[in-house]
Design a protein around this motif. Sequence first.
Motif, PDB file in Angstrom:
ATOM      1  N   TRP A 253       0.837  -1.198   0.000  1.00 14.68           N
ATOM      2  CA  TRP A 253       0.000   0.000   0.000  1.00 14.68           C
ATOM      3  C   TRP A 253       0.880   1.258   0.000  1.00 14.68           C
ATOM      4  O   TRP A 253       1.986   1.262   0.512  1.00 14.68           O
ATOM      5  CB  TRP A 253      -0.905   0.019   1.232  1.00 14.68           C
ATOM      6  CG  TRP A 253      -1.942  -1.054   1.222  1.00 14.68           C
ATOM      7  CD1 TRP A 253      -1.776  -2.364   1.584  1.00 14.68           C
ATOM      8  CD2 TRP A 253      -3.295  -0.924   0.799  1.00 14.68           C
ATOM      9  NE1 TRP A 253      -2.948  -3.059   1.424  1.00 14.68           N
ATOM     10  CE2 TRP A 253      -3.913  -2.187   0.942  1.00 14.68           C
ATOM     11  CE3 TRP A 253      -4.068   0.139   0.324  1.00 14.68           C
ATOM     12  CZ2 TRP A 253      -5.241  -2.419   0.623  1.00 14.68           C
ATOM     13  CZ3 TRP A 253      -5.395  -0.074   0.010  1.00 14.68           C
ATOM     14  CH2 TRP A 253      -5.974  -1.344   0.160  1.00 14.68           C
ATOM     15  N   ILE A 256      -2.026   7.727  -2.402  1.00 14.27           N
ATOM     16  CA  ILE A 256      -2.372   7.958  -3.797  1.00 14.27           C
ATOM     17  C   ILE A 256      -1.500   9.072  -4.366  1.00 14.27           C
ATOM     18  O   ILE A 256      -1.187  10.056  -3.686  1.00 14.27           O
ATOM     19  CB  ILE A 256      -3.870   8.303  -3.945  1.00 14.27           C
ATOM     20  CG1 ILE A 256      -4.268   8.279  -5.428  1.00 14.27           C
ATOM     21  CG2 ILE A 256      -4.215   9.616  -3.269  1.00 14.27           C
ATOM     22  CD1 ILE A 256      -5.761   8.316  -5.656  1.00 14.27           C
ATOM     23  N   ASP A 288      -5.858   9.516   0.940  1.00  9.94           N
ATOM     24  CA  ASP A 288      -6.245   8.161   0.544  1.00  9.94           C
ATOM     25  C   ASP A 288      -5.022   7.274   0.392  1.00  9.94           C
ATOM     26  O   ASP A 288      -3.921   7.741   0.062  1.00  9.94           O
ATOM     27  CB  ASP A 288      -6.983   8.184  -0.795  1.00  9.94           C
ATOM     28  CG  ASP A 288      -8.249   9.022  -0.757  1.00  9.94           C
ATOM     29  OD1 ASP A 288      -8.730   9.306   0.347  1.00  9.94           O
ATOM     30  OD2 ASP A 288      -8.747   9.369  -1.841  1.00  9.94           O
ATOM     31  N   VAL A 290      -3.760   3.543  -1.586  1.00  8.63           N
ATOM     32  CA  VAL A 290      -4.102   2.630  -2.677  1.00  8.63           C
ATOM     33  C   VAL A 290      -3.152   1.442  -2.685  1.00  8.63           C
ATOM     34  O   VAL A 290      -2.058   1.485  -2.135  1.00  8.63           O
ATOM     35  CB  VAL A 290      -4.034   3.331  -4.059  1.00  8.63           C
ATOM     36  CG1 VAL A 290      -5.056   4.449  -4.153  1.00  8.63           C
ATOM     37  CG2 VAL A 290      -2.623   3.859  -4.329  1.00  8.63           C
ATOM     38  N   VAL A 318      -9.500   2.413  -9.494  1.00  6.43           N
ATOM     39  CA  VAL A 318      -9.014   3.771  -9.249  1.00  6.43           C
ATOM     40  C   VAL A 318      -7.855   4.078 -10.185  1.00  6.43           C
ATOM     41  O   VAL A 318      -6.925   3.286 -10.338  1.00  6.43           O
ATOM     42  CB  VAL A 318      -8.571   3.926  -7.781  1.00  6.43           C
ATOM     43  CG1 VAL A 318      -7.869   5.259  -7.554  1.00  6.43           C
ATOM     44  CG2 VAL A 318      -9.782   3.795  -6.860  1.00  6.43           C
ATOM     45  N   GLU A 320      -4.914   7.061 -11.403  1.00  8.67           N
ATOM     46  CA  GLU A 320      -4.169   8.242 -10.953  1.00  8.67           C
ATOM     47  C   GLU A 320      -3.870   9.179 -12.125  1.00  8.67           C
ATOM     48  O   GLU A 320      -2.990  10.028 -12.036  1.00  8.67           O
ATOM     49  CB  GLU A 320      -2.873   7.802 -10.280  1.00  8.67           C
ATOM     50  CG  GLU A 320      -3.116   7.015  -8.992  1.00  8.67           C
ATOM     51  CD  GLU A 320      -1.837   6.452  -8.392  1.00  8.67           C
ATOM     52  OE1 GLU A 320      -1.472   6.853  -7.272  1.00  8.67           O
ATOM     53  OE2 GLU A 320      -1.212   5.606  -9.055  1.00  8.67           O
ATOM     54  N   SER A 328     -10.365  13.450  -3.217  1.00  6.43           N
ATOM     55  CA  SER A 328     -10.167  12.010  -3.161  1.00  6.43           C
ATOM     56  C   SER A 328      -9.925  11.414  -4.547  1.00  6.43           C
ATOM     57  O   SER A 328     -10.355  11.970  -5.569  1.00  6.43           O
ATOM     58  CB  SER A 328     -11.395  11.359  -2.530  1.00  6.43           C
ATOM     59  OG  SER A 328     -11.211   9.973  -2.392  1.00  6.43           O
ATOM     60  N   GLY A 329      -9.252  10.263  -4.562  1.00  3.20           N
ATOM     61  CA  GLY A 329      -8.975   9.572  -5.811  1.00  3.20           C
ATOM     62  C   GLY A 329     -10.247   9.204  -6.556  1.00  3.20           C
ATOM     63  O   GLY A 329     -11.303   9.003  -5.951  1.00  3.20           O
ATOM     64  N   GLU A 333     -17.039   3.572  -6.249  1.00  5.56           N
ATOM     65  CA  GLU A 333     -16.940   3.587  -4.788  1.00  5.56           C
ATOM     66  C   GLU A 333     -18.051   2.802  -4.099  1.00  5.56           C
ATOM     67  O   GLU A 333     -19.239   3.018  -4.346  1.00  5.56           O
ATOM     68  CB  GLU A 333     -16.969   5.024  -4.270  1.00  5.56           C
ATOM     69  CG  GLU A 333     -16.866   5.126  -2.752  1.00  5.56           C
ATOM     70  CD  GLU A 333     -16.838   6.552  -2.247  1.00  5.56           C
ATOM     71  OE1 GLU A 333     -16.855   6.750  -1.010  1.00  5.56           O
ATOM     72  OE2 GLU A 333     -16.788   7.479  -3.090  1.00  5.56           O
ATOM     73  N   HIS A 432      -6.492   0.508  -9.246  1.00 10.45           N
ATOM     74  CA  HIS A 432      -6.086   0.241  -7.872  1.00 10.45           C
ATOM     75  C   HIS A 432      -7.319   0.086  -6.970  1.00 10.45           C
ATOM     76  O   HIS A 432      -8.409   0.557  -7.287  1.00 10.45           O
ATOM     77  CB  HIS A 432      -5.232   1.393  -7.341  1.00 10.45           C
ATOM     78  CG  HIS A 432      -4.005   1.670  -8.145  1.00 10.45           C
ATOM     79  ND1 HIS A 432      -2.837   0.945  -8.014  1.00 10.45           N
ATOM     80  CD2 HIS A 432      -3.765   2.599  -9.112  1.00 10.45           C
ATOM     81  CE1 HIS A 432      -1.922   1.417  -8.845  1.00 10.45           C
ATOM     82  NE2 HIS A 432      -2.457   2.422  -9.528  1.00 10.45           N
ATOM     83  N   LEU A 434      -8.680   1.367  -3.332  1.00 10.79           N
ATOM     84  CA  LEU A 434      -8.410   2.561  -2.525  1.00 10.79           C
ATOM     85  C   LEU A 434      -9.225   2.540  -1.238  1.00 10.79           C
ATOM     86  O   LEU A 434     -10.409   2.182  -1.254  1.00 10.79           O
ATOM     87  CB  LEU A 434      -8.738   3.815  -3.340  1.00 10.79           C
ATOM     88  CG  LEU A 434      -8.606   5.193  -2.682  1.00 10.79           C
ATOM     89  CD1 LEU A 434      -8.238   6.247  -3.724  1.00 10.79           C
ATOM     90  CD2 LEU A 434      -9.874   5.629  -1.944  1.00 10.79           C
ATOM     91  N   GLN A 436     -10.432   5.282   1.552  1.00  8.23           N
ATOM     92  CA  GLN A 436     -10.557   6.727   1.550  1.00  8.23           C
ATOM     93  C   GLN A 436     -10.351   7.355   2.927  1.00  8.23           C
ATOM     94  O   GLN A 436     -10.874   6.866   3.935  1.00  8.23           O
ATOM     95  CB  GLN A 436     -11.942   7.132   1.035  1.00  8.23           C
ATOM     96  CG  GLN A 436     -12.128   8.632   0.875  1.00  8.23           C
ATOM     97  CD  GLN A 436     -13.537   8.992   0.467  1.00  8.23           C
ATOM     98  OE1 GLN A 436     -14.503   8.433   0.965  1.00  8.23           O
ATOM     99  NE2 GLN A 436     -13.653   9.936  -0.456  1.00  8.23           N
TER     100      GLN A 436
END
Length: 453
Positions: A253, A256, A288, A290, A318, A320, A328-329, A333, A432, A434, A436
């Motif tokens: 991990w 992000i 966050d 990821v 997710v 980037e 947030s990414g 969700e 990814h 994630l 949050q």
Amino acid sequence: MKKYILLTAAMAVTLWSSAQKKGQWENLFNGKDLSGWHQLNGKANYTVENGEIVGTTVANTPNSFLCTDKLYGDFILELDLKVDPSMNSGIQIRSESTPEYRNGRVHGYQVEIDPSSRAWSGGIYDEARRDWLYPLTYNPAAQKAFKADGWNHYRVECIGSSIRTWVNGVPASNLVDNMTLKGFIALQVHAISKSDNPGKQIRWKNIRIQTGKLRPTPYDNIHVVNLIPNNLSAQEKANGIQLLWDGKTTKGWRGINRKDFPEKGWTIKDGVLTVQASNGQEEGMGGDIVTDKEYKAFELQFEFKLTKGANSGVKYFVTENYDTKGKSGIGLEYQVLDDKNHPDAKLGRNGDRTLSSLYDLIPRKITDKRALKPIGAWNDGRIVVYPDNRVEHYLNGYKVVEYVKGSPEFMQLVAISKYKDWKGFGLWKEGHILLQDHGNEVSFRSLKIKVLK
């Protein structure tokens, strides 16, 4: 095809059972009287007729239990039963009755007997304690195994922390839990409502048990509910489940849009990963986090615990590649929210920002309120993304959302959501996972993943 799978599973268990040495079996019922058994709690009638134990409902009495005098830890139990189709009943295993617990109320694991249209026979309920542990929403194929109008053969294997059940040779439940490792076995006659007529019956026969030289049935591929935090059972490993978080370190991990894990805002203690409370805003104190890896089709399992008024989310696919300007990414969700005390639950459309919904797109559908646990309790979340783009959300074993990623219906929902200006939203082939940071305290554990092909 489903019928073939059920028949194959039943044949495999039958052959395995026949391979057990007959000398290992001990009869729990002598076929003549109730020697070795005693009754607790309710006043239902238990009698012996034609080599069968007969339980009969009576009015104005709580659940009744005919219990073994002996306690059992590791064992394999087999019995046959026949129940009035309008009744509900169960088989208690590793159960207890102590004065300090609700004045002697029988409590513990119960293997369900459910001839109703719900069809959860073989599921595992925690009587007078934690409610459902393994509803057959986890294993829909097993819902067809029980015969409401005839005799049914049950098999229960309790070995260490593993509890497995079969109904008529079909694997029904697989639970891993270490809360109670020894207790009595009991035959339940469920209480009846004031409007129901007494005199309905359930019958049991051929009740036998093994307690030594146990040979567990070979692994199958049904879903495993593992209540031991951050643990993988042997069957989970055989089924391709892997830990997504090791329960101890930040390995796998990172933050992000960064290469390392946040220095603040997240804590790891006693096998729990917690985002700390800060300002209640997106990206909070630490931001966050990821997974290093990206995933296409998968089954994701996670446990989460909310504090009062908390907001968070588990996102998938997710990317980037977008500039979120400190927010947030971006991804699909699974909403994690205190619906009662956080205002976001009342925003969006038709409840599509409530707990377990596909955030801002599809509201959850819950037909049983027991899927919702109180704040401070651990919840079982699950997301399944199939290779054909079908997606499902589960909350505490109940399917609450289903959709097809990229379908016309999905795209129409995106077009009227907050994501409408994000080009290509939800169409990524991989991404990814994630967790949050929304500035509220939320805890996670037992994050697991299985890659689907």
